[in-house]
Scaffold this active site. Structure first.
Site, PDB file in Angstrom:
ATOM      1  N   ALA A   1      32.081  59.749  17.035  1.00 49.31           N
ATOM      2  CA  ALA A   1      31.589  60.232  18.036  1.00 49.31           C
ATOM      3  C   ALA A   1      30.509  60.575  17.482  1.00 49.31           C
ATOM      4  O   ALA A   1      29.987  60.038  16.532  1.00 49.31           O
ATOM      5  CB  ALA A   1      32.057  62.022  17.248  1.00 49.31           C
TER       6      ALA A   1
ATOM      7  N   GLY B   1      35.991  58.527  15.344  1.00 49.34           N
ATOM      8  CA  GLY B   1      36.630  59.017  16.590  1.00 49.34           C
ATOM      9  C   GLY B   1      36.964  57.297  17.342  1.00 49.34           C
ATOM     10  O   GLY B   1      38.136  58.015  18.308  1.00 49.34           O
TER      11      GLY B   1
ATOM     12  N   GLU C   1      40.364  56.486  15.666  1.00 48.97           N
ATOM     13  CA  GLU C   1      41.001  57.370  16.049  1.00 48.97           C
ATOM     14  C   GLU C   1      41.557  57.864  17.465  1.00 48.97           C
ATOM     15  O   GLU C   1      42.773  58.407  17.816  1.00 48.97           O
ATOM     16  CB  GLU C   1      41.173  59.378  15.493  1.00 48.97           C
TER      17      GLU C   1
ATOM     18  N   GLU D   1      33.421  58.397   8.567  1.00 52.74           N
ATOM     19  CA  GLU D   1      32.885  59.880   8.793  1.00 52.74           C
ATOM     20  C   GLU D   1      32.346  60.574   7.135  1.00 52.74           C
ATOM     21  O   GLU D   1      31.336  60.715   6.440  1.00 52.74           O
ATOM     22  CB  GLU D   1      33.931  60.866   8.409  1.00 52.74           C
TER      23      GLU D   1
HETATM   24  C1  HXC Z   1      25.546  57.982  18.028  1.00 53.01           C
HETATM   25  C2  HXC Z   1      25.417  55.825  17.749  1.00 53.01           C
HETATM   26  C3  HXC Z   1      27.066  55.398  16.645  1.00 53.01           C
HETATM   27  C4  HXC Z   1      27.539  57.208  16.778  1.00 53.01           C
HETATM   28  C5  HXC Z   1      26.257  53.814  17.266  1.00 53.01           C
HETATM   29  N1  HXC Z   1      25.194  54.606  17.924  1.00 53.01           N
HETATM   30  N2  HXC Z   1      27.188  54.661  16.778  1.00 53.01           N
HETATM   31  N3  HXC Z   1      25.029  57.409  18.601  1.00 53.01           N
HETATM   32  N4  HXC Z   1      26.865  57.726  17.789  1.00 53.01           N
HETATM   33  N5  HXC Z   1      28.407  57.583  15.888  1.00 53.01           N
HETATM   34  C6  HXC Z   1      23.370  54.022  18.213  1.00 53.01           C
HETATM   35  C7  HXC Z   1      22.756  53.579  17.202  1.00 53.01           C
HETATM   36  O1  HXC Z   1      22.491  54.654  17.244  1.00 53.01           O
HETATM   37  C8  HXC Z   1      21.643  52.968  18.099  1.00 53.01           C
HETATM   38  O2  HXC Z   1      21.338  53.456  18.770  1.00 53.01           O
HETATM   39  C9  HXC Z   1      22.486  51.926  18.938  1.00 53.01           C
HETATM   40  O3  HXC Z   1      23.944  52.497  18.511  1.00 53.01           O
HETATM   41  C10 HXC Z   1      23.054  50.127  18.019  1.00 53.01           C
HETATM   42  O4  HXC Z   1      24.088  50.497  16.728  1.00 53.01           O
HETATM   43  P1  HXC Z   1      22.938  50.002  15.707  1.00 53.01           P
HETATM   44  O5  HXC Z   1      22.904  50.839  13.885  1.00 53.01           O
HETATM   45  O6  HXC Z   1      21.327  49.469  15.771  1.00 53.01           O
HETATM   46  O7  HXC Z   1      23.947  48.658  15.372  1.00 53.01           O
HETATM   47  P2  HXC Z   1      24.437  48.085  14.811  1.00 53.01           P
HETATM   48  O8  HXC Z   1      23.622  47.549  13.178  1.00 53.01           O
HETATM   49  O9  HXC Z   1      25.077  46.814  14.498  1.00 53.01           O
HETATM   50  O10 HXC Z   1      25.811  49.051  13.355  1.00 53.01           O
HETATM   51  C11 HXC Z   1      26.623  49.176  14.159  1.00 53.01           C
HETATM   52  C12 HXC Z   1      27.208  50.194  13.368  1.00 53.01           C
HETATM   53  C13 HXC Z   1      26.881  51.517  13.258  1.00 53.01           C
HETATM   54  C14 HXC Z   1      27.565  49.762  11.680  1.00 53.01           C
HETATM   55  C15 HXC Z   1      28.825  50.763  14.361  1.00 53.01           C
HETATM   56  O11 HXC Z   1      26.048  52.251  14.424  1.00 53.01           O
HETATM   57  C16 HXC Z   1      27.143  52.775  12.542  1.00 53.01           C
HETATM   58  O12 HXC Z   1      28.039  53.090  11.354  1.00 53.01           O
HETATM   59  N6  HXC Z   1      27.735  53.139  13.483  1.00 53.01           N
HETATM   60  C17 HXC Z   1      27.765  55.060  13.095  1.00 53.01           C
HETATM   61  C18 HXC Z   1      29.640  54.793  12.400  1.00 53.01           C
HETATM   62  C19 HXC Z   1      29.478  56.410  11.952  1.00 53.01           C
HETATM   63  O13 HXC Z   1      29.721  56.774  11.064  1.00 53.01           O
HETATM   64  N7  HXC Z   1      31.140  56.824  13.049  1.00 53.01           N
HETATM   65  C20 HXC Z   1      31.533  57.815  12.337  1.00 53.01           C
HETATM   66  C21 HXC Z   1      31.012  58.904  13.401  1.00 53.01           C
HETATM   67  S1  HXC Z   1      31.659  60.535  13.226  1.00 53.01           S
HETATM   68  P3  HXC Z   1      19.839  53.763  19.025  1.00 53.01           P
HETATM   69  O14 HXC Z   1      18.849  54.082  20.191  1.00 53.01           O
HETATM   70  O15 HXC Z   1      19.748  54.357  17.673  1.00 53.01           O
HETATM   71  O16 HXC Z   1      19.102  52.161  18.623  1.00 53.01           O
HETATM   72  C22 HXC Z   1      33.323  60.309  13.561  1.00 53.01           C
HETATM   73  C23 HXC Z   1      33.959  62.422  13.284  1.00 53.01           C
HETATM   74  C24 HXC Z   1      34.964  61.623  14.611  1.00 53.01           C
HETATM   75  O17 HXC Z   1      33.587  59.901  14.586  1.00 53.01           O
HETATM   76  C25 HXC Z   1      35.307  63.514  14.683  1.00 53.01           C
HETATM   77  C26 HXC Z   1      36.558  63.138  16.214  1.00 53.01           C
HETATM   78  C27 HXC Z   1      35.627  63.081  17.385  1.00 53.01           C
END
Ligand code: HXC
Length: 257
Positions: free
Chosen positions: A65, A108, A111, A131
């Protein structure tokens, strides 16, 4: 459609939905999921479409998400937004959905993959529910579907540590159907879709519905549901044609009726 691309006839009988926020690694927001819901409802009504493939790009299916859009929300904002009613509608899609996954399928995104019916993964795919690392928990079915897919101990480990599963591990645990090199995952998804598209669409939909029931009911009720859907196939021309063709030693011609 701002965040997805839809190709109704990607191949004969096969539609493609591509998540298209590449700069944000296809981070999911309510608008994107609403677009997916609308596309699926449209494709469900299109008789030319038998199977739907959902994909992202080689780098990411979806990295979860959109954290930036969620970060400042209150619990009441989240409750009022009610984003999961969209997911509930997605879950009701009648036609089979294959997720073609490469790169990140996290939070997400994971999921969403588990909401689909089958999964073809590239060797680079990474699945996880991270998460916990940002102080929350899965909200779109992760605690339920991952547990059913991989068992309690592994689900606890993944959800409580936020560790990722490689494509091979995901295959070992039964989360994905097949793992192939990155240049092959779309090809394999299409191959699987083509095989299913040859079957009676009536029988395919009744089978999907009955399999999904097994997640929602006790065995007795699930068996009863399956039995009724089995009987219902006997109301279709496709069942008559399928069995007649077997007896006559020829290929059946299904009409979806
Ligand atoms: C918003 C995101 C994002 C996310 C990545 N980006 N994931 N933006 N929400 N979930 C954005 C980053 O901010 C960045 O933009 C760009 O995408 C590239 O990501 P990087 O982090 O620079 O890439 P990398 O170093 O290769 O790392 C990849 C990654 C990391 C390991 C996937 O991005 C990461 O940990 N993302 C979050 C993963 C996460 O926690 N997902 C769960 C979310 S909570 P900018 O512009 O900043 O450079 C969830 C709840 C579900 O999903 C509820 C139901 C819907």
């Amino acid at each position: 459609m701002e965040f997805i691309k839809v190709t109704e006839q990607y191949q004969p009988a096969i539609a493609l939905i591509q998540l298209n926020r590449p700069k944000e690694l296809n981070a999911l927001n309510p608008q994107l999921m609403g677009e997916v819901r609308d596309a699926l409802q449209q494709l469900d009504k299109n008789d030319e479409v038998k199977v739907i493939i959902i994909t992202g790009n080689d780098q990411a299916f979806a990295a979860g998400a959109d954290i930036k859009q969620m970060a400042d929300k209150s619990a009441i904002d989240m409750q009022i937004m009610d984003q999961f009613s969209t997911w509930d509608q997605i879950r009701k899609t009648k036609k089979p959905i294959i997720a073609a996954v490469s790169g990140f399928a996290l939070g997400g995104g994971c999921e969403f993959v588990m909401t689909c019916d089958m999964v073809i993964a590239s060797e680079t795919a990474k699945f996880g529910q991270p998460e916990i690392k940002i102080g929350t928990i899965p909200g779109a079915g992760g605690t339920q579907r991952l547990t059913k897919a991989v068992g309690k101990a592994k689900a606890m480990e993944l959800i409580l540590t936020g560790r990722f599963l490689s494509a091979q591990e995901a295959h070992f645990y039964g989360l994905v159907n097949k793992v192939v090199p990155v240049e092959m995952y779309m090809h394999k998804a299409v191959e699987l879709a083509k095989e299913i598209a040859q079957m009676s669409p009536v029988a395919v939909q009744l089978a999907k519905e009955a399999i999904n029931r097994s997640f929602e009911t006790q065995l007795d009720e699930g068996l009863m549901f399956e039995r009724k859907n089995f009987y219902l196939t006997f109301a279709s021309e496709d069942q008559k044609e399928g069995m007649k063709a077997f007896i006559e030693k020829r290929k059946p011609v299904f009409k979806g009726k």
